[in-house]
Design a protein around this motif. Structure first.
Motif, PDB file in Angstrom:
ATOM      1  N   TRP A 105     -36.675   9.222  18.081  1.00 56.12           N
ATOM      2  CA  TRP A 105     -37.155   9.891  19.300  1.00 56.12           C
ATOM      3  C   TRP A 105     -35.788  10.663  19.759  1.00 56.12           C
ATOM      4  N   THR A 106     -34.530   9.964  19.611  1.00 61.80           N
ATOM      5  CA  THR A 106     -33.566  10.911  19.929  1.00 61.80           C
ATOM      6  C   THR A 106     -33.529  12.021  19.157  1.00 61.80           C
ATOM      7  N   ALA A 107     -33.611  11.877  17.755  1.00 64.46           N
ATOM      8  CA  ALA A 107     -33.809  13.023  16.897  1.00 64.46           C
ATOM      9  C   ALA A 107     -34.691  14.122  17.259  1.00 64.46           C
ATOM     10  N   ARG A 108     -35.808  13.901  17.510  1.00 66.23           N
ATOM     11  CA  ARG A 108     -36.985  14.669  18.067  1.00 66.23           C
ATOM     12  C   ARG A 108     -36.466  15.421  19.186  1.00 66.23           C
ATOM     13  N   LEU A 109     -36.136  14.737  20.210  1.00 66.71           N
ATOM     14  CA  LEU A 109     -35.451  15.431  21.397  1.00 66.71           C
ATOM     15  C   LEU A 109     -34.428  16.394  21.077  1.00 66.71           C
ATOM     16  N   VAL A 110     -33.833  16.139  20.047  1.00 66.61           N
ATOM     17  CA  VAL A 110     -32.369  16.810  19.541  1.00 66.61           C
ATOM     18  C   VAL A 110     -33.126  18.361  19.053  1.00 66.61           C
ATOM     19  N   ASP A 111     -34.026  18.154  18.078  1.00 70.97           N
ATOM     20  CA  ASP A 111     -34.827  19.122  17.412  1.00 70.97           C
ATOM     21  C   ASP A 111     -35.488  20.192  18.704  1.00 70.97           C
ATOM     22  N   ARG A 112     -36.074  19.552  19.639  1.00 73.36           N
ATOM     23  CA  ARG A 112     -36.658  20.281  20.505  1.00 73.36           C
ATOM     24  C   ARG A 112     -35.891  21.023  21.648  1.00 73.36           C
ATOM     25  N   TYR A 113     -34.790  20.210  22.115  1.00 72.98           N
ATOM     26  CA  TYR A 113     -34.143  20.817  23.139  1.00 72.98           C
ATOM     27  C   TYR A 113     -32.614  21.334  22.747  1.00 72.98           C
ATOM     28  N   THR A 155     -29.145   4.514  21.589  1.00 70.36           N
ATOM     29  CA  THR A 155     -29.422   5.887  21.693  1.00 70.36           C
ATOM     30  C   THR A 155     -28.400   6.777  20.927  1.00 70.36           C
ATOM     31  N   THR A 156     -27.494   6.228  20.383  1.00 69.79           N
ATOM     32  CA  THR A 156     -26.371   6.980  19.398  1.00 69.79           C
ATOM     33  C   THR A 156     -27.195   7.970  18.550  1.00 69.79           C
ATOM     34  N   PRO A 157     -26.650   9.222  18.719  1.00 66.85           N
ATOM     35  CA  PRO A 157     -27.362  10.266  17.830  1.00 66.85           C
ATOM     36  C   PRO A 157     -26.906  10.244  16.443  1.00 66.85           C
ATOM     37  N   ASN A 158     -27.749  10.635  15.717  1.00 66.87           N
ATOM     38  CA  ASN A 158     -27.351  10.568  14.278  1.00 66.87           C
ATOM     39  C   ASN A 158     -26.432  11.966  13.939  1.00 66.87           C
ATOM     40  N   THR A 159     -25.178  11.612  13.987  1.00 68.02           N
ATOM     41  CA  THR A 159     -24.126  12.813  13.839  1.00 68.02           C
ATOM     42  C   THR A 159     -24.053  13.410  12.364  1.00 68.02           C
ATOM     43  N   GLY A 160     -24.501  12.628  11.456  1.00 70.97           N
ATOM     44  CA  GLY A 160     -24.580  13.026  10.258  1.00 70.97           C
ATOM     45  C   GLY A 160     -25.614  13.826  10.002  1.00 70.97           C
ATOM     46  N   GLY A 161     -26.935  13.495  10.585  1.00 71.19           N
ATOM     47  CA  GLY A 161     -27.949  14.584  10.514  1.00 71.19           C
ATOM     48  C   GLY A 161     -27.720  15.930  11.105  1.00 71.19           C
ATOM     49  N   MET A 162     -27.341  15.802  12.312  1.00 75.38           N
ATOM     50  CA  MET A 162     -26.727  17.209  13.065  1.00 75.38           C
ATOM     51  C   MET A 162     -25.962  18.043  12.382  1.00 75.38           C
ATOM     52  N   SER A 163     -24.887  17.266  11.738  1.00 76.00           N
ATOM     53  CA  SER A 163     -24.122  18.158  10.683  1.00 76.00           C
ATOM     54  C   SER A 163     -24.727  18.890   9.639  1.00 76.00           C
ATOM     55  N   ARG A 164     -25.785  17.934   8.852  1.00 77.37           N
ATOM     56  CA  ARG A 164     -26.240  18.746   7.833  1.00 77.37           C
ATOM     57  C   ARG A 164     -27.573  19.759   8.430  1.00 77.37           C
ATOM     58  N   ALA A 165     -27.683  19.522   9.593  1.00 75.48           N
ATOM     59  CA  ALA A 165     -28.755  20.639  10.057  1.00 75.48           C
ATOM     60  C   ALA A 165     -27.941  21.928  10.469  1.00 75.48           C
ATOM     61  N   ARG A 166     -26.574  21.692  10.969  1.00 75.94           N
ATOM     62  CA  ARG A 166     -25.694  22.842  10.848  1.00 75.94           C
ATOM     63  C   ARG A 166     -25.619  23.741   9.646  1.00 75.94           C
ATOM     64  N   TRP A 167     -25.353  22.874   8.477  1.00 78.93           N
ATOM     65  CA  TRP A 167     -25.040  23.498   7.232  1.00 78.93           C
ATOM     66  C   TRP A 167     -26.354  24.397   6.773  1.00 78.93           C
ATOM     67  N   ALA A 168     -27.721  23.489   6.806  1.00 80.12           N
ATOM     68  CA  ALA A 168     -28.700  24.185   6.531  1.00 80.12           C
ATOM     69  C   ALA A 168     -28.824  25.371   7.142  1.00 80.12           C
ATOM     70  N   HIS A 169     -28.649  25.441   8.599  1.00 81.49           N
ATOM     71  CA  HIS A 169     -28.741  26.604   9.223  1.00 81.49           C
ATOM     72  C   HIS A 169     -27.735  27.862   8.922  1.00 81.49           C
ATOM     73  N   LEU A 170     -26.530  27.370   8.590  1.00 84.39           N
ATOM     74  CA  LEU A 170     -25.456  28.516   8.220  1.00 84.39           C
ATOM     75  C   LEU A 170     -25.745  28.957   6.998  1.00 84.39           C
ATOM     76  N   LEU A 171     -26.225  28.075   5.961  1.00 81.99           N
ATOM     77  CA  LEU A 171     -26.027  28.442   4.427  1.00 81.99           C
ATOM     78  C   LEU A 171     -27.355  29.309   4.404  1.00 81.99           C
ATOM     79  N   ASN A 172     -28.360  29.049   5.144  1.00 81.13           N
ATOM     80  CA  ASN A 172     -29.522  29.965   4.980  1.00 81.13           C
ATOM     81  C   ASN A 172     -30.231  30.050   3.548  1.00 81.13           C
ATOM     82  N   GLY A 173     -30.746  28.824   2.937  1.00 87.65           N
ATOM     83  CA  GLY A 173     -31.507  28.782   1.628  1.00 87.65           C
ATOM     84  C   GLY A 173     -30.658  28.992   0.453  1.00 87.65           C
TER      85      GLY A 173
END
Length: 463
Positions: A105-113, A155-173
């Motif tokens: 649920w915390t991760a879903r809120l991170v994706d949404r907001y 409620t601790t966020p998944n910091t590893g997942g957020m970092s991987r999400a940034r890599w996916a955004h920056l590397l763009n495929g």
């Protein structure tokens, strides 16, 4: 008197002295680039040449280090103040169960907001839960307060997942660069879980029993603040996504996601059972204090293998690589069983765990790559958190089964539990149909308009 034409700057000047010919070159001095003898840049150097990559990685490292500290710190703190390892284990198990429920649920809120808007208050709430646990343990509050305080850290966020999400955004495929980034992130996970318990035990032993929890909470809050301050690399929040996976689609409903989460559950059972059984084996030989160092060797082998795997070019589809990695992990997990059964030596077991750990990181790297490819657009943090939740659930189940086997049979026989769990993960992967890039995984920017029939035009009447 006519003047000679001007001499180009690049043309040398010739002159004669009494006994020599002098050639003077007044042209600009430029150093020609050469590649002779120069080694090409490695994949990790290319990775961190991305603008903003080093800044958000540094903050993320600080935030992730406490992930390996909290459980050990809580056990030492509660067992020291209450004199009960059973109570300490029950409190940490409750926190693990709460995390498995709240984290998606915390991760879903991170994706949404967005990461900054959700991660900072969620981390602050988790840090307050850690501080409440510290105060309850120190001042002798009722036992139920320990459970409530530690559950608040879910409620601790998944910091590893957020970092991987940034890599996916920056590397763009860029699949090759993303493979290197996932390898680096998995190596960081192994490093944090290798150094975290050691640091926690050192702080609790050298300072005071609550030092590990206190330092962990401060590091977590500081790291998340540094990480979320790098707004230029934060993935944008998308109000809606067209195509196959709209925003309302849960990652659990994505094609191929549920079998992959089942594999994560079995893989987590490998880790949980191996940890408990190794501690029991060391305790049988009278070296329980050395169990942490022996387990750190497994993490060290995984850390080195993760960095090496990231420097290699991925070959073939990720599904096939994942199966090969699971097969290698199943084979290598038999080494600790053989070392314990044939030699009974803790030193030989440490070497076997070092080698067995080399299959862990490549398996997890390929697993996270598949999770990223199968997660709907705009739900990447939630998808990866579900994978982590599956791992945590597997760790809990593996710990229970491994502890039962070590107590009811023997610690040596308990090493068969990780082998069975790895074989189960391999079997689940083999039974899952391979999904191609067509059909289920094709993402389009907008839905294709259906072809409408054209009404025939009647011919004009002849004059």
């Amino acid at each position: 008197m006519p003047q000679p034409p001007p001499r180009p700057p690049s043309q040398p000047l010739f002159t004669v002295t009494q006994d020599a010919l002098v050639i003077a070159d007044f042209g600009p001095r430029t150093r020609k680039p050469t590649t002779v003898g120069r080694r090409p840049h490695g994949p990790y150097r290319h990775l961190f040449a991305v603008p903003g990559a080093r800044a958000f990685t540094a903050g993320n490292l600080v935030a992730r280090l406490p992930m390996g500290m909290f459980s050990v710190s809580a056990v030492i703190m509660i067992a020291g103040s209450r004199g009960s390892y059973a109570l300490a284990g029950a409190v940490t198990a409750t926190g693990l169960a709460a995390t498995a429920v709240v984290a998606p649920w915390t991760a879903r809120l991170v994706d949404r907001y967005g990461q900054a808007r959700i991660a900072v208050p969620a981390t602050a709430l988790a840090a307050l839960g850690s501080l409440a646990l510290l105060l309850c343990a120190h001042y002798g509050a009722p036992d139920w307060t320990l459970f409530a305080a530690y559950a608040a850290t879910a409620t601790t966020p998944n910091t590893g997942g957020m970092s991987r999400a940034r890599w996916a955004h920056l590397l763009n495929g860029d699949e090759k660069a993303l493979h290197t980034a996932n390898s680096f992130e998995q190596a960081v996970d192994e490093l944090c879980f290798m150094l975290g318990p050691v640091l926690a035990a050192l702080l609790c032993g050298a300072l005071f029993p609550e030092a590990g929890t206190l330092v962990g909470a401060v590091l977590m809050m500081t790291g998340v603040l540094l990480f979320t301050a790098q707004r230029s690399t934060e993935p944008p929040v998308r109000p809606g996504v067209e195509g196959l996976h709209p925003r309302g689609t849960s990652p659990l409903r994505a094609p191929g996601m549920r079998p992959l989460l089942a594999v994560c559950l079995a893989t987590g059972a490998v880790f949980g059972s191996m940890e408990v059984v190794t501690i029991a084996f060391a305790d049988e030989r009278g070296h329980r204090a050395a169990a942490g160092a022996v387990l750190a060797l497994q993490a060290a082998g995984s850390f080195a293998a993760g960095l090496l795997y990231g420097s290699l070019r991925p070959a073939g589809p990720a599904e096939r690589r994942h199966r090969w990695c699971l097969a290698a992990m199943t084979a290598l997990m038999a080494l600790p069983l053989l070392a314990a059964a044939l030699t009974g030596s803790l030193l030989v077991l440490a070497g076997a765990l070092l080698v067995a750990g080399t299959a862990t990181a490549p398996t997890m790297i390929t697993n996270m790559t598949l999770v990223q490819s199968r997660t709907p657009e705009g739900r990447l943090n939630e998808g990866m958190t579900l994978a982590v939740t599956g791992l945590l659930g597997g760790i809990a189940c593996g710990s229970a089964v491994g502890g039962w086997a070590a107590e009811q049979v023997s610690a040596t026989a308990g090493f068969g539990v990780p082998v069975a769990a790895a074989a189960s993960a391999l079997l689940l992967s083999l039974l899952t149909p391979t999904l191609t890039n067509r059909g289920s995984f094709t993402r389009t920017s907008r839905p294709v308009e259906p072809v409408r029939p054209v009404r025939p035009v009647p011919p004009a009447p002849l004059a």
